[in-house]
Design an enzyme around this catalytic site. Structure first.
Site, PDB file in Angstrom:
ATOM      1  N   GLU B 142      19.755 -27.794  69.736  1.00  0.00           N
ATOM      2  CA  GLU B 142      18.822 -26.853  70.367  1.00  0.00           C
ATOM      3  C   GLU B 142      19.617 -25.763  71.090  1.00  0.00           C
ATOM      4  OE1 GLU B 142      16.267 -29.159  72.886  1.00  0.00           O
ATOM      5  OE2 GLU B 142      15.316 -30.146  71.156  1.00  0.00           O
ATOM      6  N   ILE B 172      20.475 -24.674  62.699  1.00  0.00           N
ATOM      7  CA  ILE B 172      20.081 -25.688  61.723  1.00  0.00           C
ATOM      8  C   ILE B 172      20.552 -25.262  60.329  1.00  0.00           C
ATOM      9  CG2 ILE B 172      18.170 -26.978  60.732  1.00  0.00           C
ATOM     10  CD1 ILE B 172      18.788 -27.405  63.806  1.00  0.00           C
ATOM     11  N   GLY B 253      26.722 -37.679  57.802  1.00  0.00           N
ATOM     12  CA  GLY B 253      27.256 -36.317  57.806  1.00  0.00           C
ATOM     13  C   GLY B 253      28.742 -36.287  58.096  1.00  0.00           C
ATOM     14  N   ARG B 254      29.202 -37.181  58.950  1.00  0.00           N
ATOM     15  CA  ARG B 254      30.641 -37.220  59.267  1.00  0.00           C
ATOM     16  C   ARG B 254      31.443 -37.669  58.048  1.00  0.00           C
ATOM     17  NH1 ARG B 254      29.113 -39.753  64.774  1.00  0.00           N
ATOM     18  NH2 ARG B 254      28.605 -37.854  65.886  1.00  0.00           N
ATOM     19  N   GLN B 348      49.277 -18.211  56.446  1.00  0.00           N
ATOM     20  CA  GLN B 348      50.609 -17.753  56.873  1.00  0.00           C
ATOM     21  C   GLN B 348      51.532 -17.562  55.676  1.00  0.00           C
ATOM     22  OE1 GLN B 348      51.256 -16.979  59.941  1.00  0.00           O
ATOM     23  NE2 GLN B 348      53.449 -16.570  59.790  1.00  0.00           N
ATOM     24  N   LEU B 349      51.467 -18.499  54.766  1.00  0.00           N
ATOM     25  CA  LEU B 349      52.336 -18.451  53.588  1.00  0.00           C
ATOM     26  C   LEU B 349      51.977 -17.261  52.692  1.00  0.00           C
ATOM     27  CD1 LEU B 349      53.390 -21.693  51.824  1.00  0.00           C
ATOM     28  CD2 LEU B 349      52.935 -19.672  50.469  1.00  0.00           C
ATOM     29  N   GLU B 375      28.906 -31.734  63.242  1.00  0.00           N
ATOM     30  CA  GLU B 375      28.873 -33.210  63.097  1.00  0.00           C
ATOM     31  C   GLU B 375      29.778 -33.894  64.122  1.00  0.00           C
ATOM     32  OE1 GLU B 375      26.609 -32.961  61.440  1.00  0.00           O
ATOM     33  OE2 GLU B 375      26.845 -31.908  59.556  1.00  0.00           O
TER      34      GLU B 375
END
Lengths: 85, 395
Positions: B142, B172, B253-254, B348-349, B375
């Site tokens: 929220e 969302i 979700g994780r 960077q490379l 998450e």
């Protein structure tokens, strides 16, 4: 499976989850401050795997998870053959 | 003594069992998703044709129960099903972090319904989610509530047999396109989870644009103005709306996101290999310079470690081991930081090319940044993981 068989297995998991603290069968887990979401999810996973049962939406009642004894009663009901004991 | 719950992850001994599936998913993502990735980033939306391809390819059904349209055989091989689900997210992460996000939130909602829905809810919604005729999303966050989900300000008041829900949700993912939301609200009896169809009167959807990364997420604010929801849209019971119902989706979700990070890092590493072989400076390819080799070594090792953590989490999840939640949390925690290190080094490379519009590296870096925030932010996960450790570690 009898309460005598269920309770020690559940108590061992709960105790192991809380630094080996000795938690009595009727101690209110939530009142002791252990009822956070991490433990709640692990407890459901443990009970389902240990006793090969499925915790359903209808089982989501505080009184089913409040203490080791309450969890043992829930497991006992879930293990009971259709028609009850 | 630490909990001796870690077993040797047997699935790791036979990754070739999954290689055909991994190849299939990566080929699908390369053909159906990757060609659109830059356009998705630029226009901040995912083409309908990509969503249709995901549905037709069965990717929107992945992780759902077989009886409701999920992958065939997944019920008999739960470990394999969880690993394959992860490999699918890895493949999508390689192609487009935004598309991986769409499939992620769809599965978060679907897995929550599968886990805690009534049989009627499962029968009604899950086949639609599996077929992709209904797209689903997860609505917890929220304007004033992020990590502290227990403090949601959206309220559900009982009104006869119904609930009247008012409040706002923010950030969302797929809020602009989802047909169904799993919504968290507070109530007099504690947190409640609901199924919120997009067509609910009183629901106003406000698109959010201009984000740093994952710009195809289709973010939105949801304004709920006295939305009346019948009790058959209640998911689970109070006060378990957060601790069990929403937590199930967040846990899923994780896992998905950890694999998505592995995929994104894989894309960075592939780009680094290609560029460092082709780019020549001081008479040699960059790949010949030891400082470049050090960067490559770090990227490879970091990615390998994250992939192993994802495999292990998948194994534990498939076995329904109680430690799976902790293992998944640690995998997400590590993988989301890993992908930032890898994307940073890949840019960077590439030097100026890494910052420009021709190569996708700058998009990879922007997308990677988001991974440590969604998450469960890195900092929240640090408190969570430490909590697990102290809880299990007897004095």
């Amino acid at each position: 499976m009898s309460d005598e068989e269920l309770t020690p297995r559940i108590a061992a998991f709960v105790s192991r989850s809380f630094q080996g603290r000795d938690i009595g069968p009727s101690d209110d887990i939530f009142a002791l401050g252990f009822g956070n979401s991490l433990f709640a999810m692990q407890l459901v996973a443990f009970v389902e795997r240990e006793f090969n049962i499925a915790i359903e939406s209808d089982d989501l009642e505080m009184d089913n998870f409040r203490s080791v004894q309450a969890i043992a009663r829930l497991v006992d009901r879930k293990l009971a053959p259709a028609g009850g004991r | 003594m630490l909990n001796p719950s870690i077993e040797r992850p047997k699935a790791l001994e036979a990754p070739e069992d999954f290689r055909a599936f991994q190849d299939e998913m990566q080929a699908f993502a390369a053909e159906q998703v990757a060609p659109h990735a830059a356009w998705i980033d630029r226009t901040e939306r995912i083409p309908e044709s990509v969503v249709r391809a995901l549905a037709d390819g069965g990717l929107l059904a992945s992780g759902l129960p077989e009886e409701f349209g999920g992958p065939a055989g997944s019920g008999d091989d739960p470990v394999g099903a969880v690993i394959r689900h992860g490999l699918m997210h890895e493949a999508l992460g390689i192609a487009s972090a935004s598309v991986q996000g769409l499939v992620n939130v769809h599965h978060m909602a679907g897995s929550t319904i599968a886990r805690w829905g009534t049989q009627a809810q499962r029968k009604h919604w899950l086949p639609r989610l599996a077929a992709g005729t209904t797209l689903a999303a997860f609505a917890i966050t929220e304007p004033n509530v992020g990590s502290d989900a227990g403090a949601v300000e959206t309220r559900a008041e009982r009104s006869g047999d119904d609930y009247v829900v008012s409040g706002s949700k923010c950030w969302i993912t797929c809020g602009q396109t989802a047909d169904l939301f799993v919504l968290l609200a507070g109530s007099a009896n504690g947190p409640l989870a609901f199924l919120l169809p997009k067509t609910t009167p009183g629901l106003v959807i406000e698109p959010i644009s201009g984000m740093l990364g994952c710009r195809g997420y289709g973010l939105a604010k949801l304004h709920l103005n006295e939305c009346r929801l019948s009790s058959d849209l209640l998911l689970g019971r109070a006060p378990f709306g957060l601790t069990h119902v929403a937590a199930t989706g967040l846990d899923a979700g994780r896992y998905n996101l950890a694999w998505g990070c592995v995929g994104l890092a894989h894309a960075c590493l592939e780009a680094a290999f290609d560029y460092s072989r082709k780019r020549r400076q001081f008479g040699s390819a960059l790949a010949q310079f030891q400082l470049v080799q050090r960067m490559i070594s770090r990227m490879m090792t970091d990615l390998h470690a994250a992939r192993l953590m994802c495999w292990h989490a998948g194994l534990m999840r498939g076995r329904k081991d109680a430690s799976a939640i902790k293992d998944t949390t640690m995998a997400k925690y590590f993988a989301s930081q890993m992908v930032n290190r890898v994307a940073y080094d890949a840019v960077q490379l590439h030097g100026a090319h890494g910052c420009g519009p021709v190569f996708p590296l700058e998009r990879y870096l922007r997308d990677a940044r988001v991974m440590e925030i969604i998450e469960g932010s890195t900092q929240v996960l640090e408190t969570t993981i430490a909590h697990y450790g102290y809880r299990e570690h007897a004095p």
